[in-house]
Design a protein around this motif. Structure first.
Motif, PDB file in Angstrom:
ATOM      1  N   LEU A   1       7.958  20.547  11.336  1.00  0.00           N
ATOM      2  CA  LEU A   1       6.950  21.589  11.195  1.00  0.00           C
ATOM      3  C   LEU A   1       6.491  22.122  12.543  1.00  0.00           C
ATOM      4  O   LEU A   1       6.311  23.328  12.725  1.00  0.00           O
ATOM      5  CB  LEU A   1       5.741  21.045  10.415  1.00  0.00           C
ATOM      6  CG  LEU A   1       6.037  20.518   9.004  1.00  0.00           C
ATOM      7  CD1 LEU A   1       4.757  20.000   8.366  1.00  0.00           C
ATOM      8  CD2 LEU A   1       6.671  21.611   8.147  1.00  0.00           C
ATOM      9  N   LYS A   2       6.313  21.240  13.515  1.00  0.00           N
ATOM     10  CA  LYS A   2       5.806  21.672  14.811  1.00  0.00           C
ATOM     11  C   LYS A   2       6.044  20.590  15.848  1.00  0.00           C
ATOM     12  O   LYS A   2       5.963  19.402  15.546  1.00  0.00           O
ATOM     13  CB  LYS A   2       4.303  21.995  14.718  1.00  0.00           C
ATOM     14  CG  LYS A   2       3.701  22.556  15.992  1.00  0.00           C
ATOM     15  CD  LYS A   2       2.280  23.063  15.756  1.00  0.00           C
ATOM     16  CE  LYS A   2       1.337  21.952  15.356  1.00  0.00           C
ATOM     17  NZ  LYS A   2      -0.076  22.404  15.307  1.00  0.00           N
ATOM     18  N   VAL A   3       6.371  20.997  17.047  1.00  0.00           N
ATOM     19  CA  VAL A   3       6.530  20.078  18.172  1.00  0.00           C
ATOM     20  C   VAL A   3       5.533  20.486  19.251  1.00  0.00           C
ATOM     21  O   VAL A   3       5.505  21.639  19.675  1.00  0.00           O
ATOM     22  CB  VAL A   3       7.961  20.115  18.738  1.00  0.00           C
ATOM     23  CG1 VAL A   3       8.069  19.204  19.951  1.00  0.00           C
ATOM     24  CG2 VAL A   3       8.975  19.702  17.677  1.00  0.00           C
ATOM     25  N   THR A   4       4.704  19.546  19.689  1.00  0.00           N
ATOM     26  CA  THR A   4       3.700  19.838  20.709  1.00  0.00           C
ATOM     27  C   THR A   4       3.749  18.782  21.794  1.00  0.00           C
ATOM     28  O   THR A   4       4.179  17.646  21.565  1.00  0.00           O
ATOM     29  CB  THR A   4       2.275  19.860  20.106  1.00  0.00           C
ATOM     30  OG1 THR A   4       2.000  18.584  19.510  1.00  0.00           O
ATOM     31  CG2 THR A   4       2.148  20.951  19.051  1.00  0.00           C
ATOM     32  N   GLU A   5       3.319  19.151  22.977  1.00  0.00           N
ATOM     33  CA  GLU A   5       3.229  18.197  24.072  1.00  0.00           C
ATOM     34  C   GLU A   5       2.003  17.309  23.876  1.00  0.00           C
ATOM     35  O   GLU A   5       1.000  17.742  23.304  1.00  0.00           O
ATOM     36  CB  GLU A   5       3.130  18.933  25.410  1.00  0.00           C
ATOM     37  CG  GLU A   5       4.389  19.698  25.786  1.00  0.00           C
ATOM     38  CD  GLU A   5       4.313  20.273  27.191  1.00  0.00           C
ATOM     39  OE1 GLU A   5       3.314  19.983  27.875  1.00  0.00           O
ATOM     40  OE2 GLU A   5       5.238  20.988  27.586  1.00  0.00           O
ATOM     41  N   PRO A   6       2.067  16.067  24.353  1.00  0.00           N
ATOM     42  CA  PRO A   6       0.891  15.200  24.232  1.00  0.00           C
ATOM     43  C   PRO A   6      -0.250  15.741  25.084  1.00  0.00           C
ATOM     44  O   PRO A   6      -0.019  16.408  26.104  1.00  0.00           O
ATOM     45  CB  PRO A   6       1.391  13.848  24.767  1.00  0.00           C
ATOM     46  CG  PRO A   6       2.557  14.187  25.636  1.00  0.00           C
ATOM     47  CD  PRO A   6       3.196  15.397  25.010  1.00  0.00           C
ATOM     48  N   PRO A   7      -1.492  15.474  24.690  1.00  0.00           N
ATOM     49  CA  PRO A   7      -2.633  15.958  25.481  1.00  0.00           C
ATOM     50  C   PRO A   7      -2.644  15.319  26.860  1.00  0.00           C
ATOM     51  O   PRO A   7      -2.223  14.180  27.048  1.00  0.00           O
ATOM     52  CB  PRO A   7      -3.850  15.530  24.656  1.00  0.00           C
ATOM     53  CG  PRO A   7      -3.357  14.381  23.818  1.00  0.00           C
ATOM     54  CD  PRO A   7      -1.932  14.687  23.524  1.00  0.00           C
ATOM     55  N   LYS A   8      -3.111  16.076  27.842  1.00  0.00           N
ATOM     56  CA  LYS A   8      -3.174  15.563  29.202  1.00  0.00           C
ATOM     57  C   LYS A   8      -4.243  14.468  29.295  1.00  0.00           C
ATOM     58  O   LYS A   8      -5.323  14.598  28.729  1.00  0.00           O
ATOM     59  CB  LYS A   8      -3.496  16.697  30.183  1.00  0.00           C
ATOM     60  CG  LYS A   8      -2.383  17.725  30.306  1.00  0.00           C
ATOM     61  CD  LYS A   8      -2.723  18.782  31.361  1.00  0.00           C
ATOM     62  CE  LYS A   8      -1.589  19.789  31.511  1.00  0.00           C
ATOM     63  NZ  LYS A   8      -1.909  20.826  32.522  1.00  0.00           N
ATOM     64  N   ARG A   9      -3.888  13.413  30.031  1.00  0.00           N
ATOM     65  CA  ARG A   9      -4.828  12.309  30.196  1.00  0.00           C
ATOM     66  C   ARG A   9      -5.915  12.679  31.197  1.00  0.00           C
ATOM     67  O   ARG A   9      -5.648  13.295  32.229  1.00  0.00           O
ATOM     68  CB  ARG A   9      -4.093  11.070  30.666  1.00  0.00           C
ATOM     69  CG  ARG A   9      -3.071  10.553  29.675  1.00  0.00           C
ATOM     70  CD  ARG A   9      -2.361   9.327  30.197  1.00  0.00           C
ATOM     71  NE  ARG A   9      -3.280   8.227  30.450  1.00  0.00           N
ATOM     72  CZ  ARG A   9      -2.923   7.053  30.935  1.00  0.00           C
ATOM     73  NH1 ARG A   9      -1.651   6.827  31.246  1.00  0.00           N
ATOM     74  NH2 ARG A   9      -3.807   6.101  31.135  1.00  0.00           N
ATOM     75  N   GLN A  10      -7.129  12.289  30.887  1.00  0.00           N
ATOM     76  CA  GLN A  10      -8.233  12.546  31.803  1.00  0.00           C
ATOM     77  C   GLN A  10      -8.271  11.476  32.885  1.00  0.00           C
ATOM     78  O   GLN A  10      -7.854  10.339  32.678  1.00  0.00           O
ATOM     79  CB  GLN A  10      -9.554  12.548  31.034  1.00  0.00           C
ATOM     80  CG  GLN A  10      -9.661  13.678  30.008  1.00  0.00           C
ATOM     81  CD  GLN A  10     -10.997  13.650  29.292  1.00  0.00           C
ATOM     82  OE1 GLN A  10     -11.746  12.677  29.403  1.00  0.00           O
ATOM     83  NE2 GLN A  10     -11.298  14.722  28.575  1.00  0.00           N
ATOM     84  N   GLY A  11      -8.769  11.858  34.037  1.00  0.00           N
ATOM     85  CA  GLY A  11      -8.867  10.919  35.137  1.00  0.00           C
ATOM     86  C   GLY A  11      -9.896   9.825  34.873  1.00  0.00           C
ATOM     87  O   GLY A  11     -10.859  10.033  34.137  1.00  0.00           O
TER      88      GLY A  11
END
Length: 249
Positions: A218-228
């Motif tokens: 259905l959809k391919v997305t990048e993982p969310p960016k990690r916060q510092g």
């Protein structure tokens, strides 16, 4: 003893994966493709068994597009004797791969099938187990160590609690883990010799297998960016942040 080693063509593990703008999949255009790292370990293990005199023939198999011949040539340069390419355009799901491999096993009659525990593109970790079920063969997955006897294989497996050793009656299926060995680099003379080794080209229909996908992406997305992260000065401040901000206490 004949050993069958399936190998998969995947995006080179050194490259960063990019998702297509329309989120329909991963962009592979003009990117280097190579053999799946776990498959390299499987080929290396088969070659080492041949060098010990336990194995007499290694057959490398790949299921994919015409370019997958390059992956087979890599296995041949590492020490495999011949190759089989089952030409299929588009993605092939693990069950279809297992069914095709079942047909090849029935035609080739190997005593052992050694394959990577998973591919780094889909991370399914299913093909070896499905193949064992279809054939009714014993299986040793996540192999940390493999020893072959006259009619048995002893596999030391990596499990959550440590290591587990199982004994399999041949013929059997073994899937390889990272610590089984360190794959060799193919030498230039062996690369040249590999160009002359035979590769049979087949189609999925030759084994009566329909490779039409059963799953729809259905959809391919990048993982969310990690916060510092942040530094805390006291244990009390750490506990407070874990409890009120992270919500893990």
């Amino acid at each position: 003893m004949k050993v069958l080693v399936p190998v998969k063509r995947v995006l080179d593990y050194n490259l960063k994966v990019k998702v297509k703008g329309d989120q329909t999949g991963v962009d592979l255009s003009n990117l280097k493709m190579s053999m799946n790292p776990f498959c390299e370990i499987a080929v290396e293990e088969a070659v080492r068994l041949k060098e010990k005199g336990t194995v007499t023939e290694i057959v490398a198999v790949s299921i994919g597009p015409e370019q997958a011949q390059e992956t087979i040539r890599t296995a041949l340069a590492m020490g495999a004797d011949r190759g089989i390419l089952v030409k299929v355009d588009g993605d092939v799901e693990p069950l279809a791969v297992a069914k095709i491999l079942k047909g090849i096993v029935e035609a080739e009659s190997p005593q052992l099938v050694v394959l990577g525990k998973q591919a780094i593109d889909d991370d399914s970790n299913q093909t070896g187990q499905m193949l064992a079920a279809l054939l009714g063969w014993p299986q040793g997955t996540f192999a940390y160590k493999l020893e072959l006897g006259a009619d048995k294989a002893t596999v030391t497996r990596e499990v959550d609690g440590g290591l587990q050793t199982v004994e399999l009656q041949l013929p059997a299926i073994v899937t390889t883990d990272l610590r089984l060995n360190e794959p060799r680099y193919a030498s230039l003379p062996n690369i040249m010799k590999a160009k002359k080794k035979p590769i049979d080209v087949k189609a999925a229909s030759d084994y009566g297998v329909d490779t039409a996908p059963r799953l729809k992406v259905l959809k391919v997305t990048e993982p969310p960016k990690r916060q510092g992260g942040v530094k805390v000065k006291t244990v009390g401040e750490l506990v407070e942040k874990l409890k009120n901000e992270a919500g893990v206490l």
